[in-house]
Design an enzyme around this catalytic site. Structure first.
Site, short mmCIF file in Angstrom:
data_model
loop_
_atom_site.label_atom_id
_atom_site.label_comp_id
_atom_site.label_asym_id
_atom_site.label_seq_id
_atom_site.Cartn_x
_atom_site.Cartn_y
_atom_site.Cartn_z
N LYS A 53 0.83 -1.21 0.00
CA LYS A 53 0.00 0.00 0.00
C LYS A 53 0.87 1.26 0.00
CE LYS A 53 -3.82 -2.39 2.22
NZ LYS A 53 -4.61 -2.73 3.40
N GLN A 97 -4.83 -1.50 9.61
CA GLN A 97 -4.75 -2.82 8.98
C GLN A 97 -5.41 -3.88 9.86
OE1 GLN A 97 -3.67 -3.29 5.87
NE2 GLN A 97 -3.97 -5.50 5.95
N ASP A 120 -10.89 3.14 3.78
CA ASP A 120 -11.24 1.73 3.67
C ASP A 120 -12.75 1.56 3.47
OD1 ASP A 120 -9.41 -0.37 3.72
OD2 ASP A 120 -9.01 -0.13 5.86
#
Ligand code: GUN
Length: 285
Positions: A53, A97, A120
Site C-alpha cells: 500500500k 490494517q 477503507d
C-alpha cells in the site's frame, strides 16, 4: 471455451495513472494527499499488504506514513493514535490494517476513524451510505472488482451476480455495489445448501471465501465472468485463489488470476480513495 484473463496488474497500472493525474491537479493547488496506515503487531501477511500500500502511494506521488504499534498495544493507545490522525491536516486517509489482536475491539477502532478520512470505507456510516446508494468511500476490494468489470466491458445490469462469501470487507459491500448496478444478486455462504445450483446460474461470480480452490469448473456457467478474491498459501508453498483456475478457465468467459487479478486493484482503489478524500476535504473535487 477458454476464458480471457483479466489482467489486474495491467488494468491497475492504467487506473493508477488516472489517479496520479488527479493527485497532480491537487498538488498544483497546494494539497498533497496523504495516507496514514496503522499496523498493530507482527502479522507477516499484514506487513506485506502494508508495504504494498505504501509503495502504491509512492508510485502515485502521495504522502504516506506507517505507524507501527506493538502486539500488546492497549486499545486506548490505538484510539488516541487514530484521534490524533483525525486532527492531522497533512493526512486525508486513515487505514488500520486488519486483523487486530483479539484484545482490541475492531468495531470501536473503525468507528473512531473520522468518516471523511475512512478510505477503507469500513466505518458504520460509510457502510450504511453504501447500502442506500450514497457511497462515500466504496471498500477497496469490491471497488476494484467493479473497476475490473468496467475495464473489461463486462455488462452488470440485468445479469445474475452471485457473491460467495458474506464478509463486511468484501462479500456484503460487493453485493450492494452489484445491486446498485442493477444486477440480480445472490449472496451465498459456507452454509449454503447446494451451492452449485447458485454458482451455475451466475453470469458474474465473485468468490471471497478463503477456501482454496473451492469453485471448480463444473460449478460455473459457460461464458461467466469469474472473479477470484481469495489468496491462499498451500502447504506445498503454492499461492492459489478460492477458484480452481485450471478447470474454471476451460468454462468461463473471463477469469482473474491469483496473484495478479484482484490484489493489485484493491491497492489501487485505496490510492483512489485517498485522492478522493483529499479532494473532498479541500472541496477541490
Ligand atoms: N485486511 C485485509 N484486507 C484489508 C483491507 O482491505 N483493509 C484493511 N484495513 N485491512 C485489511
Amino acid at each position: 471455451m477458454t476464458a480471457k484473463i483479466i489482467d489486474g496488474k495491467e488494468i491497475s497500472k492504467i487506473v493508477r495513472e488516472e489517479w496520479k493525474l488527479e493527485a497532480e491537479k491537487l498538488k498544483e493547488k497546494g494539497v498533497l494527499p496523504g495516507l496514514a496506515v496503522i499496523i498493530v503487531g507482527d502479522n507477516p501477511a499484514s506487513k506485506v499488504y502494508v508495504r504494498n500500500k505504501i509503495k502504491a502511494c509512492h508510485d502515485v506521488g502521495l504522502h504516506s506514513e506507517v505507524h507501527e504499534m506493538p502486539e500488546d498495544t492497549q486499545e486506548v493507545m490505538l484510539l488516541d493514535a487514530i484521534r490524533s490522525l483525525n486532527e492531522n491536516k497533512t493526512i486525508h486517509g486513515i487505514l488500520v490494517q486488519l486483523p487486530l489482536p483479539d484484545h482490541i475491539d475492531e468495531d470501536k477502532v473503525l468507528e473512531t476513524i473520522s468518516v471523511e478520512k475512512d478510505v477503507d470505507g469500513f466505518h458504520l456510516y460509510n457502510m450504511g451510505a453504501l447500502v442506500v446508494g450514497n457511497t462515500v468511500f466504496p471498500p477497496c476490494t469490491p471497488y476494484g472488482v467493479q473497476c475490473l468489470l468496467e475495464h473489461m466491458d463486462i455488462p452488470i445490469e440485468g445479469m445474475n451476480a452471485v457473491v460467495v462469501g458474506r464478509s463486511n470487507i468484501v462479500g456484503k459491500p460487493m453485493a450492494m455495489m452489484l445491486l446498485h448496478k442493477n444486477a440480480t444478486v445472490s449472496i451465498c455462504t459456507s452454509k449454503t445448501r447446494d451451492l452449485n445450483q447458485y454458482t451455475s446460474m451466475a453470469d458474474i461470480l465473485v468468490v471471497a471465501t478463503g477456501r482454496p480452490e473451492m469453485i471448480t469448473g463444473d460449478m460455473v456457467k459457460e461464458g461467466a465472468a469469474v472473479i477470484d478474491v481469495g489468496i491462499n498459501r498451500l502447504d506445498d508453498g503454492r499461492l492459489v485463489g478460492d477458484v480452481d483456475f485450471d478447470s474454471v478457465k476451460q468454462k468461463a468467459g473471463y477469469i482473474t488470476p491469483v496473484p495478479g487479478g484482484v490484489g493489485p486493484m484493491t491497492i489501487t482503489m485505496l490510492v483512489a480513495n485517498t485522492v478522493r478524500a483529499a479532494q473532498s476535504i479541500h472541496k477541490l473535487g
